[in-house]
Design an enzyme around this catalytic site. Sequence first.
Site, mmCIF file in Angstrom:
data_model
loop_
_atom_site.group_PDB
_atom_site.id
_atom_site.type_symbol
_atom_site.label_atom_id
_atom_site.label_comp_id
_atom_site.label_asym_id
_atom_site.label_seq_id
_atom_site.Cartn_x
_atom_site.Cartn_y
_atom_site.Cartn_z
ATOM 1 N N GLU A 211 -3.838 9.703 -0.228
ATOM 2 C CA GLU A 211 -4.083 8.754 0.866
ATOM 3 C C GLU A 211 -4.181 9.523 2.169
ATOM 4 O OE1 GLU A 211 -1.232 5.672 1.499
ATOM 5 O OE2 GLU A 211 -1.235 4.976 -0.576
ATOM 6 N N GLU B 152 -6.380 -5.417 5.217
ATOM 7 C CA GLU B 152 -5.592 -6.250 4.305
ATOM 8 C C GLU B 152 -4.684 -7.169 5.120
ATOM 9 O OE1 GLU B 152 -4.250 -3.856 0.629
ATOM 10 O OE2 GLU B 152 -4.584 -2.362 2.196
ATOM 11 N N LYS C 210 -0.574 -7.422 4.441
ATOM 12 C CA LYS C 210 0.312 -6.263 4.401
ATOM 13 C C LYS C 210 1.576 -6.535 5.213
ATOM 14 C CE LYS C 210 -0.168 -2.501 3.204
ATOM 15 N NZ LYS C 210 -1.010 -1.412 3.721
ATOM 16 N N GLU D 289 -0.700 -1.925 9.864
ATOM 17 C CA GLU D 289 -0.850 -1.862 8.412
ATOM 18 C C GLU D 289 -1.988 -2.745 7.911
ATOM 19 O OE1 GLU D 289 0.678 0.181 6.425
ATOM 20 O OE2 GLU D 289 2.013 0.987 7.960
#
Length: 350
Positions: free
Chosen positions: A275, A323, A326, A332
């Site tokens: 990541e 997203e 999250k 995030e």
Amino acid sequence: MQIHTHQVMIRSSMAKQGVLAPMLAVALVAIVALAAFPAVHSIGVCNGVIADNLPAPSDVVKLYQSKGIKAMRIYAPESNVLKALSGTGIGLLMDVGNGALSGLANDPSAAPAWVKANIQPYQGVSFRYIAVGNEVMDSAGQKTILPAMKNMQKALVDAGLSGGVKVSTSVRFDVVTDTFPPSNGVFADLDYMGPILDFLASTGAPLLANVYPYFAYKGDPQNIKLNYATFAPGTTVNDDGNGLTYTNLFDAMVDSIYAALEDANKPGVKLVVSESGWPSASGFGATAQNAQAYNQGLINHVGNGTPKRPGPLETYIFAMFNENQKDGEETEKNFGLFKPDKSPAYSITF
């Protein structure tokens, strides 16, 4: 699992930990097609799904194909994604899911059942890595990782599938400490990491590590310049320990992991950055401009490797989509290269 709240040492900063190489050959072993693809280009993208507004898996895979993205990471087996990937040649890094670790470690039947359910039915999927654990930092969870990895490896061997897929674990960057200068890097807990590295060395699997210059910059913006963190020119750092010069923080962080591997007497264990990314909104330094600079810089850069290890470095960008469910800080929710409607969050070229 994709929640990023890590601490790392870079100059006494608090930071946080993050594609991939293209593939050449497809190996058919037993009933599963497993891709063995040496690095030609080095970028993949993580497909996070903690949202309620994402495209269907078939549309997601089509977007990967249309952008020329050659690899994907998913954080748990997802049958619809696996079906959509079949026959595409997109290399796959698939997590078991942290919730499965205890069972895989303690139940002898769990790993064979997992392989039978999640790998064997998907003949056309180019499995590359199985990540047994992602950023597991609690001591109880860490104790399950190595036995779970060994059981998964045995299950793959018994099923005749161990040739093209490697078993590893994905660690937070802060398993390494003393990371400035990079040549000082050592594993913070070698009692934990040492046996894992022994296993990886014995199977030829790489260590998977999540590497996030964003969190290092956020933790110490006075000492870490934005341009240095985002691949922009203007800052150089000399490491007297290894005689190398660094022009970006990503290289420095990665080379501190290589230094830790050497310190642990495991220089032959390869590294995959599982990541890395930069948020585009809702926090310090989180702008579309900075995210575009970092992620485009990363795409353009990793084919060359680092000062310590030249050559393609397999790296996965986090993440494909924003997203909206999250947890944690609002940033995030904004790591996506694309919005849920598949439009780009900012301009990016693979």
